[in-house]
Write an enzyme that holds these catalytic residues in place. Sequence first.
Site, mmCIF file in Angstrom:
data_model
loop_
_atom_site.group_PDB
_atom_site.id
_atom_site.type_symbol
_atom_site.label_atom_id
_atom_site.label_comp_id
_atom_site.label_asym_id
_atom_site.label_seq_id
_atom_site.Cartn_x
_atom_site.Cartn_y
_atom_site.Cartn_z
ATOM 1 N N HIS A 156 0.836 -1.221 0.000
ATOM 2 C CA HIS A 156 0.000 0.000 0.000
ATOM 3 C C HIS A 156 0.866 1.265 0.000
ATOM 4 O O HIS A 156 0.440 2.301 0.491
ATOM 5 C CB HIS A 156 -0.941 0.041 1.202
ATOM 6 C CG HIS A 156 -1.712 -1.214 1.431
ATOM 7 N ND1 HIS A 156 -2.988 -1.411 0.943
ATOM 8 C CD2 HIS A 156 -1.381 -2.376 2.063
ATOM 9 C CE1 HIS A 156 -3.420 -2.617 1.290
ATOM 10 N NE2 HIS A 156 -2.450 -3.234 1.956
ATOM 11 N N SER A 277 13.562 21.721 -17.312
ATOM 12 C CA SER A 277 12.300 22.447 -17.506
ATOM 13 C C SER A 277 12.593 23.718 -18.288
ATOM 14 O O SER A 277 13.667 24.303 -18.154
ATOM 15 C CB SER A 277 11.712 22.788 -16.137
ATOM 16 O OG SER A 277 10.861 23.911 -16.233
ATOM 17 N N LYS A 283 15.117 22.239 -12.252
ATOM 18 C CA LYS A 283 14.490 20.940 -12.455
ATOM 19 C C LYS A 283 15.355 19.919 -13.188
ATOM 20 O O LYS A 283 16.107 20.252 -14.091
ATOM 21 C CB LYS A 283 13.189 21.117 -13.255
ATOM 22 C CG LYS A 283 12.140 21.915 -12.531
ATOM 23 C CD LYS A 283 11.326 21.078 -11.581
ATOM 24 C CE LYS A 283 10.481 20.129 -12.368
ATOM 25 N NZ LYS A 283 9.399 19.561 -11.604
#
Length: 459
Positions: A156, A277, A283
């Site tokens: 999970h 980016s 980025k």
Amino acid sequence: MEKMWSGRFSANASSLLDEFNASIMYDRELYIEDIEGSLAHAAMLAKQEIITTEELRDITNGLNQIIKEIESGKFEWNISDEDLHMAIEKRLTALIGDAGKKLHTGRSRNDQVAVDFRRWTLKKNLTIIKAIKKLMKEILVVANKHTDTLIPGMTHLQHAQPTNFGFHLGAYLAMFKRDIQRFESSHKRNNISPLGCAALAGTPHNLDRDMTAKLLGFDSVSINCLDTVSDRDFALEILFNISTMMMHISRLSEELVMWSSYEFGFVELSDEYSTGSSIMPQKKNPDVPELLRGKTGRVYGSLMGLLTVMKGLPLAYNKDTQEDKEGVFDAVKTTEISLEILKETIKTMEIKTHNMESACAVGHLAATDLADYLVEKCNIAFREAHFITGHAVARSEELKIDLSDIEFAELKKIDERINEDVMEFLVLRNSMNARTSAGGTATVRTIEQLKYFENYLKD
Ligand code: ARG
């Protein structure tokens, strides 16, 4: 332009029809399979004395000449020729005259295209297998270095039990091995020659189907001609096999995307396989795994597309079937580049061992070990042990520490049956190494598993 099939027509096809009906823009991908199929068919016709040896010689020379024309870019691909089969036959007749017109004896485009596309697909099964093996070897290199690197095993997406990174990668090796087996089994099942089935019902000509099957590398000839010219299972199978394999690639990609985030920081993708980016200078984006995840959807689309094309078709050939190729070509091309770029991405990424290990220090990964201790050493039933451990976890939360850092005195307060030897059970590396059951994460077991894949890749 006059069509090969124009005998019963009195008006020419509209150019709109030519454009709509044609597959020549993409089925030329099959040119070598088509010409090899024709060479085999012609050799068989000559052996059966349906054509003469001179005619065979002319056909063979003509077809070899056409290969050269295609490969040097001189061959003219005209949309009005409809498909590659007719374009090549037309050119052959232009080159060698009447002998060219005999080549199609006992054959139809229906078995012809079935031969071409089937052989193309069979070959791709094998090249994809090779590419998966290369990827697996690269994964093995990384896995072998990290059989003692702790990483939080999750369910999970929540911390569950400590494992090691080599074990985690081993899971993908198991998936890719199954993928290989699927391609192998499809190859075996579909390696059957359609040639000689003609339009749908076979032919009265005295063909030797075994001979052409052998010349073209098929294992045997198909059993029922009606099925053979209608069958596209081989194409569906490669699409399904690719889809399943891409699903595995996509799951690994999803993990790479997560792992390369600041929150995880388990890996850093190399500059060569990352992008920036246009606006945010800081980025470094994981475009490669993201695209791999995205392309998986596109490949599924091709599988669903062809399943849908086939589902309502009466036997035998229907022109709908011409829609079988583009999706398969696209999916195979996508697979080839995907396997290659994933391999390079894995080869060049940095593994941040320290971050993996420190991520294990939160989330009470040793909880199951404490419960197992209570069962094993204190003779407490597992359900009760689970409950007691729950208290220990709650107490750790109160103290704002991880269960693996709790003091013995605290545990003793929770249940007095607990003894000092419990502390060994809470050491995370011990927890990982305790899982020695077959296929488990313990370093010894992980090394065995990786050895297994190494041996598998050897032969
Ligand atoms: N271009 C066709 C295809 O790809 C070849 C077979 C055509 N056969 C026919 N009877 N029209 O399916």
